[in-house]
Each structure stands twice: as structure tokens, then as C-alpha cells.
Design a protein around this motif. Structure first.
Motif, PDB file in Angstrom:
ATOM      1  N   TYR A  64     -69.328 -22.932  51.995  1.00 16.27           N
ATOM      2  CA  TYR A  64     -69.440 -24.384  52.152  1.00 16.27           C
ATOM      3  C   TYR A  64     -68.485 -25.107  51.201  1.00 16.27           C
ATOM      4  O   TYR A  64     -67.793 -26.055  51.588  1.00 16.27           O
ATOM      5  CB  TYR A  64     -70.877 -24.821  51.892  1.00 16.27           C
ATOM      6  N   LEU A  65     -68.432 -24.639  49.963  1.00 13.10           N
ATOM      7  CA  LEU A  65     -67.514 -25.242  48.992  1.00 13.10           C
ATOM      8  C   LEU A  65     -66.061 -25.073  49.423  1.00 13.10           C
ATOM      9  O   LEU A  65     -65.232 -25.957  49.210  1.00 13.10           O
ATOM     10  CB  LEU A  65     -67.737 -24.631  47.611  1.00 13.10           C
ATOM     11  N   ARG A  66     -65.761 -23.944  50.042  1.00 10.96           N
ATOM     12  CA  ARG A  66     -64.391 -23.741  50.527  1.00 10.96           C
ATOM     13  C   ARG A  66     -64.037 -24.793  51.584  1.00 10.96           C
ATOM     14  O   ARG A  66     -62.919 -25.306  51.603  1.00 10.96           O
ATOM     15  CB  ARG A  66     -64.223 -22.340  51.106  1.00 10.96           C
TER      16      ARG A  66
ATOM     17  N   THR B 154     -69.000 -18.435  36.731  1.00 14.19           N
ATOM     18  CA  THR B 154     -70.188 -17.763  37.262  1.00 14.19           C
ATOM     19  C   THR B 154     -71.188 -18.833  37.660  1.00 14.19           C
ATOM     20  O   THR B 154     -71.514 -19.719  36.877  1.00 14.19           O
ATOM     21  CB  THR B 154     -70.807 -16.802  36.232  1.00 14.19           C
ATOM     22  N   GLY B 155     -71.659 -18.750  38.906  1.00 13.18           N
ATOM     23  CA  GLY B 155     -72.394 -19.845  39.497  1.00 13.18           C
ATOM     24  C   GLY B 155     -71.378 -20.807  40.085  1.00 13.18           C
ATOM     25  O   GLY B 155     -70.281 -20.967  39.530  1.00 13.18           O
ATOM     26  N   SER B 156     -71.702 -21.418  41.199  1.00 12.94           N
ATOM     27  CA  SER B 156     -70.747 -22.313  41.854  1.00 12.94           C
ATOM     28  C   SER B 156     -71.378 -23.678  42.090  1.00 12.94           C
ATOM     29  O   SER B 156     -72.590 -23.844  42.007  1.00 12.94           O
ATOM     30  CB  SER B 156     -70.279 -21.718  43.186  1.00 12.94           C
ATOM     31  N   GLY B 157     -70.528 -24.656  42.383  1.00 13.93           N
ATOM     32  CA  GLY B 157     -71.014 -26.017  42.631  1.00 13.93           C
ATOM     33  C   GLY B 157     -69.912 -27.012  42.349  1.00 13.93           C
ATOM     34  O   GLY B 157     -68.732 -26.744  42.602  1.00 13.93           O
ATOM     35  N   ALA B 158     -70.278 -28.145  41.783  1.00 12.11           N
ATOM     36  CA  ALA B 158     -69.293 -29.182  41.487  1.00 12.11           C
ATOM     37  C   ALA B 158     -68.205 -28.661  40.551  1.00 12.11           C
ATOM     38  O   ALA B 158     -67.021 -28.999  40.701  1.00 12.11           O
ATOM     39  CB  ALA B 158     -69.985 -30.397  40.866  1.00 12.11           C
TER      40      ALA B 158
ATOM     41  N   CYS C 160     -75.633 -28.554  45.780  1.00 13.89           N
ATOM     42  CA  CYS C 160     -74.469 -27.967  45.100  1.00 13.89           C
ATOM     43  C   CYS C 160     -73.827 -28.994  44.167  1.00 13.89           C
ATOM     44  O   CYS C 160     -72.634 -28.947  43.908  1.00 13.89           O
ATOM     45  CB  CYS C 160     -73.462 -27.415  46.102  1.00 13.89           C
ATOM     46  N   ASN C 161     -74.662 -29.888  43.656  1.00 11.86           N
ATOM     47  CA  ASN C 161     -74.194 -30.925  42.729  1.00 11.86           C
ATOM     48  C   ASN C 161     -75.170 -31.023  41.566  1.00 11.86           C
ATOM     49  O   ASN C 161     -75.834 -32.035  41.367  1.00 11.86           O
ATOM     50  CB  ASN C 161     -74.077 -32.267  43.459  1.00 11.86           C
ATOM     51  N   SER C 162     -75.253 -29.949  40.786  1.00 12.81           N
ATOM     52  CA  SER C 162     -76.318 -29.861  39.786  1.00 12.81           C
ATOM     53  C   SER C 162     -75.895 -30.284  38.388  1.00 12.81           C
ATOM     54  O   SER C 162     -76.750 -30.443  37.510  1.00 12.81           O
ATOM     55  CB  SER C 162     -76.869 -28.430  39.729  1.00 12.81           C
ATOM     56  N   ILE C 163     -74.591 -30.445  38.142  1.00 17.46           N
ATOM     57  CA  ILE C 163     -74.183 -30.896  36.807  1.00 17.46           C
ATOM     58  C   ILE C 163     -73.903 -32.397  36.837  1.00 17.46           C
ATOM     59  O   ILE C 163     -73.429 -32.927  37.852  1.00 17.46           O
ATOM     60  CB  ILE C 163     -72.954 -30.122  36.279  1.00 17.46           C
TER      61      ILE C 163
ATOM     62  N   ASN D 166     -74.868 -16.467  46.286  1.00 23.40           N
ATOM     63  CA  ASN D 166     -75.071 -17.253  47.509  1.00 23.40           C
ATOM     64  C   ASN D 166     -73.740 -17.398  48.250  1.00 23.40           C
ATOM     65  O   ASN D 166     -72.964 -18.316  48.002  1.00 23.40           O
ATOM     66  CB  ASN D 166     -75.643 -18.629  47.151  1.00 23.40           C
ATOM     67  N   GLY D 167     -73.474 -16.498  49.180  1.00 27.87           N
ATOM     68  CA  GLY D 167     -72.222 -16.527  49.918  1.00 27.87           C
ATOM     69  C   GLY D 167     -72.064 -17.758  50.792  1.00 27.87           C
ATOM     70  O   GLY D 167     -70.948 -18.263  50.979  1.00 27.87           O
TER      71      GLY D 167
END
Length: 273
Positions: A92-94, A60-64, A31-34, A86-87
Motif C-alpha cells: 500500500y505504501l508503495r 524497521t516497521g513501516s508507515g509515514a 499507517c500514520n502512527s507518528i 505486514n506485506g
């Protein structure tokens, strides 16, 4: 893992980018793609916009990127709406945000400021377009989902009518060019299952996303300003590339890492009606 002490409140407020970058650098790769340079550029774009109280942000799309956007939603007392199929990733990000941002914004409740939707962003009934039904006006949006032109333009069209009189539109992987399906991602999935790659269809290749978005915005808004973002000044020396070198070399071998036109991996525009 994220239950760290990030410093006194006043120190964090003096240098929020340092605080946010510390959170990002503890994220797992999935979840760290950028890159860090894009993460900070997104912060700079939103900071320069001088968001008003109760701003509405869309992702739209989640991550960093979610951490930066959520920071501004909390700071302005506004709302961030995130779409990702991806719920589990969203949940997890929450948990990360609860252990980091919410220790800074102690007087706020995350559920009032971050609303995530574990569904397709382009769904007719549950996609970004449902914000219109809710009477929302969007101040900024960041698109980073399927990386196909069909989906990106559907997302953009979904928010066009409800963008505020002055707003920001930002995109990730603007140097991609797939029209209807992401060949590189498909072939990565096939490689995991020992299947041969599919051949690229010429009909699936178009212009770079940043060119298509720029043209669309100029046709649909009275004034459009291309933002000279900080990513383009810093990405070449970003330690992110070295830290994840092995992974990115494999991605490059599958053509998932687009080195062509890398200046336009991140792009942003300010638009006025």
C-alpha cells in the motif's frame, strides 16, 4: 486518492518538508502512527547528516516514516531497506509513493531505491543482518517495530557492524520500557476479543529504550553525539494529537500512549567509529 498536483518541481525542491507533510496528512490512520513533529524531525536529522550519493538507509516497521526515508534514498540515488511483517501495508505504501514521490523523481524507478522485506527484522537469515552479506554500509537507521527492548536491541546489534564511519541511529517510542513483550499492545488485542487484560510482570519492565540505546552506542562507538532534534521543540503544539484525539484517548486508556517522558518518544544519535 493520492493523485494530486503538489506543485511545480522547483517549488517542491524549495520546500520539500511542505511537500512531504502534505503526503503524510492524507495517510489513513493505520499507517500514520507518528506525529507530524516526529516526521519532520526525522527529515531534519537526515538532512543535517548531509547524506552522500548512494546512501543506504534502514527502517524497521513501516508507515509515514517510510515516505521521508524513501525521499532521501531517491534524492541521493541510494537505497532504503524496510522490514515489516505486514506485506499488504508495504504494498500500500508503495502505491502511495508511486503517486507522490515518483511524480517528483520522474527519472527514477522505485524498485531500485526502496527494497522492502515482509519478514521479521531479527530473523537470522532474512533480517537486517543480511545487509552484511550484501556488502552494504548503512548511513542511517530508524527503528520502529515491535516496541520491546529484546527486538530493538537485536535490530541495533544487527546493523552495528555495518554502520558507516559516520551514521545516524534514530528510534521511535524511546519512552517505552517493555523488555520481552508489549503488554499494552497485547491487551489491546485481547480487548477486541472481550478478554481480560493480562497483568504486567515486574520482570518485563526495564529502563526506557532511549536510555538503553544511548548506553549501548557509547559502549560500541568511538564518538556518540546526542542530537538535539526539532521534535522536542514542536511536539506539544502538534495538531496530530488533536486530529486523532479520540483514537489516542482510547490508546491511552489501554496504556499504549506513553505520556511519561514524552520528550523521548523520538530520539536520535550521530555515531562515529
Amino acid at each position: 486518492m493520492y493523485d494530486f498536483y503538489f506543485g511545480k518541481r522547483e517549488d517542491i525542491e524549495k520546500d520539500p518538508k511542505r511537500f512531504l507533510l502534505a503526503i503524510k496528512r492524507m495517510l489513513p490512520r493505520w499507517c500514520n502512527s507518528i506525529p507530524d513533529s516526529e516526521y519532520l524531525a526525522l527529515y531534519d536529522v537526515l538532512d543535517d547528516l548531509k547524506l552522500l550519493d548512494k546512501s543506504v538507509l534502514v527502517e524497521t516497521g513501516s508507515g509515514a516514516s517510510t515516505i521521508v526515508l524513501c525521499y532521501f534514498a531517491l534524492k541521493t540515488g541510494g537505497e532504503l531497506y524496510t522490514w515489516d511483517i505486514n506485506g499488504s501495508k508495504l504494498a500500500y505504501l508503495r502505491s502511495i509513493i508511486n503517486d507522490t514521490l515518483m511524480r517528483h523523481f520522474v527519472d527514477k524507478n522505485i524498485t531500485n531505491h526502496w527494497k522492502y522485506v515482509a519478514f521479521s527484522s531479527i530473523s537470522e537469515f532474512a533480517g537486517v543482518g543480511m545487509l552484511k552479506e550484501m556488502g552494504k554500509k548503512v548511513n542511517a537507521c530508524f527503528f520502529d517495530s515491535e516496541h520491546t527492548l529484546d527486538v530493538l536491541m537485536a535490530e541495533l546489534k544487527g546493523v552495528t557492524e555495518i554502520l558507516a564511519n559516520e551514521a545516524v541511529v534514530a528510534i521511535d517510542d524511546g519512552n517505552y520500557f517493555y523488555k520481552s513483550y508489549n503488554t499494552a499492545y497485547i491487551n489491546m488485542i485481547r480487548a477486541k476479543h472481550n478478554l481480560p487484560p493480562i497483568n504486567e510482570s515486574p520482570d518485563n519492565i526495564g529502563r526506557h529504550f532511549w536510555e538503553e540505546v544511548s548506553e549501548y552506542l557509547k559502549k560500541n562507538f568511538k564518538n556518540v553525539e546526542y542530537i538535539k532534534d526539532t521534535y522536542k521543540q514542536t511536539y506539544q503544539t502538534d495538531i496530530f494529537w488533536t486530529y486523532y484525539k479520540t483514537d489516542r484517548e482510547v490508546m491511552s486508556g489501554l496504556d499504549m500512549e506513553k505520556t511519561d517522558d514524552l520528550d523521548h518518544r523520538f530520539d536520535a544519535w550521530k555515531v562515529w567509529r
